[in-house]
Design a protein around this motif. Structure first.
Motif, short mmCIF file in Angstrom:
data_model
loop_
_atom_site.label_atom_id
_atom_site.label_comp_id
_atom_site.label_asym_id
_atom_site.label_seq_id
_atom_site.Cartn_x
_atom_site.Cartn_y
_atom_site.Cartn_z
N TRP A 73 0.84 -1.20 0.00
CA TRP A 73 0.00 0.00 0.00
C TRP A 73 0.87 1.25 0.00
CZ3 TRP A 73 -1.18 4.61 2.07
CH2 TRP A 73 -2.46 5.13 1.86
N LEU A 162 -8.81 -5.12 -0.97
CA LEU A 162 -8.93 -3.98 -0.06
C LEU A 162 -9.92 -4.33 1.05
CD1 LEU A 162 -9.19 -1.09 -2.68
CD2 LEU A 162 -7.20 -1.70 -1.30
N THR A 164 -12.89 -3.73 2.39
CA THR A 164 -14.19 -3.09 2.22
C THR A 164 -15.27 -4.01 2.77
OG1 THR A 164 -14.22 -3.97 -0.04
CG2 THR A 164 -13.54 -1.69 0.24
N ALA A 176 -7.29 -4.89 -4.97
CA ALA A 176 -6.39 -3.78 -4.68
C ALA A 176 -5.61 -3.42 -5.94
CB ALA A 176 -5.42 -4.18 -3.57
N ILE A 226 -4.98 -3.04 9.16
CA ILE A 226 -5.49 -2.83 7.80
C ILE A 226 -6.97 -2.49 7.83
CG2 ILE A 226 -5.96 -3.98 5.61
CD1 ILE A 226 -3.31 -5.56 6.10
N LYS A 227 -7.74 -3.25 8.59
CA LYS A 227 -9.19 -3.01 8.65
C LYS A 227 -9.50 -1.65 9.27
CE LYS A 227 -13.51 -4.74 10.62
NZ LYS A 227 -14.17 -5.78 11.45
N SER A 230 -7.76 1.74 7.43
CA SER A 230 -8.30 1.98 6.08
C SER A 230 -9.56 2.84 6.11
CB SER A 230 -8.60 0.65 5.39
OG SER A 230 -7.41 -0.02 5.04
N THR A 231 -10.19 2.97 7.28
CA THR A 231 -11.40 3.78 7.38
C THR A 231 -11.10 5.26 7.57
OG1 THR A 231 -11.58 3.51 9.79
CG2 THR A 231 -12.61 1.82 8.41
N LYS A 235 -5.90 7.33 5.59
CA LYS A 235 -5.50 5.93 5.70
C LYS A 235 -4.09 5.80 6.29
CE LYS A 235 -8.69 4.34 2.14
NZ LYS A 235 -9.52 5.57 2.14
#
Length: 383
Positions: A73, A162, A164, A176, A226-227, A230-231, A235
């Protein structure tokens, strides 16, 4: 070149240069194992040539998990050209090396495996150079010969996605725009003399628990990072108080415990159990033994890694969850006799390691009792 393979997504020509570079680098590492009195032949045969009358070899295999996703990333979005993947091999090797040390061994051989979602992953020469440098650096610094490797494109098994989710929290498969790989490997350690073998069977109530600090969060818990992160709007480019981005902070490499354990052994410290704090966080400490005992942690001199502190505060994660997921600043636990504490701490200081007395072994039902955190009781992982 097989056109059928290429049409199916596997292009061995793209992988050829990386394989050659890794093989050439591996040949230059063969001499490193002599640090631990092991001679390594080019075809991977090992010979113990040290002075000890008895010795044992042991192999340990471990995988890195999702940390390369973070590196991928950052490589895709940071836009600064930094070599974000150079220390991924270090992290991967340390997962196995620090485990092998826990048996009283010293690492002398390693075989790596990199599995990627496609062969294009191995066609990136800039990335390849980072990986080769990373493996070489870790071998050189720890006395390890890299003798073999496996490079595999798992076109129909791996897919970089990703994080989501729909409104019910169910994961949505979203590709991704970058590729990440799975890293694993096996380390060989030599236990010489054989009496240095450690498996936790000699651990007894009253033995002292020592701990040393981590460089950062290490690697376990990447899926949580990551979870959660990412929000955020920025990021993994979110700035932390030290000026680094969250992504940069998480890619600080795992600290090697080789110098510390070697120093303790050379000082003839009687180690009755030891091990790294990895998967399942601090709760995993009890895994250093199979005996029915408890670990009572009486003080916590370790600073919470900055990345851990950030997600804990930002997402209101409880201390119980943190201790069950992350190392929270504790890299390694070592149990010894009380009479050896000063000797152990002096030996650690000589090689630049802190080594704190943090608790004591007690009779009990396989748990870790955290006095500094309101006496939280961490059951054995899996219970």
């Amino acid at each position: 070149m097989s056109e059928e393979n290429v049409s199916a997504g596997v292009n061995y020509a793209l992988m050829k240069n990386f394989k050659k570079a890794m093989a050439a680098m591996g040949e230059t590492t063969l001499e490193f194992s002599r640090r631990w009195d092991v001679e390594t032949e080019p075809d991977g045969l090992y010979h113990y040539v040290g002075p000890q009358k008895t010795h044992r070899f042991k192999s340990v295999i471990e995988g890195l998990g999702n940390k390369d996703w973070l590196a991928g990333w950052m490589e895709e979005y940071a836009g600064d050209g930094k070599p974000y993947r150079e220390d991924i091999p270090v992290d991967s090797m340390m997962m196995a090396v620090n485990d092998g040390l826990a048996k009283g061994g010293r690492p002398f051989g390693y075989q790596d495996e990199i599995t990627a979602p496609n062969s294009d992953f191995f066609g990136d020469e800039k990335r390849n150079a980072q990986l080769v440098r990373g493996y070489f650096k870790c071998c050189r610094d720890n006395g390890i010969a890299l003798t073999q490797g496996e490079t595999a494109p798992y076109v129909y098994l791996l897919h970089t996605t990703l994080p989501t989710f729909d409104e019910n929290g169910k994961k949505i498969i979203t590709s991704a725009p970058f590729d990440a790989a799975s890293y694993s490997g096996a380390v060989q350690v030599v236990i010489a003399p054989a009496s240095r073998y450690v498996n936790g069977s000699r651990l007894r109530p009253g033995h002292v628990i020592l701990g040393t600090s981590s460089s950062e969060w290490c690697s376990n818990g990447a899926s949580v990072y990551i979870k959660r992160v990412s929000t955020l709007p920025d990021k993994f480019l979110t700035k932390l108080p030290n000026g680094k981005t969250f992504g940069e902070q998480t890619l600080i490499p795992t600290k090697s415990m080789v110098p510390l354990v070697a120093a303790l052994q050379d000082a003839e410290v009687d180690i009755t159990a030891m091990g790294p704090i990895t998967g399942d966080g601090v709760a995993k400490a009890i895994a250093i033994t199979k005996l029915d005992v408890s670990l009572r942690i009486r003080q916590w001199p370790f600073a919470m890694p900055l990345s851990c502190l950030f997600v804990m505060d930002k997402f209101n994660i409880s201390m119980q969850e943190m201790l069950h997921t992350f190392n929270c600043g504790l890299q390694y636990v070592i149990c010894i006799l009380r009479s050896d504490v000063t000797k152990a701490q002096d030996a650690a200081a000589r090689v630049g390691f802190d080594l704190y007395e943090i608790g004591v072994v007690e009779e009990g039902q396989r748990c870790t009792i955290m006095e500094p955190f309101d006496n939280l009781v961490l059951p054995e992982p899996g219970d």
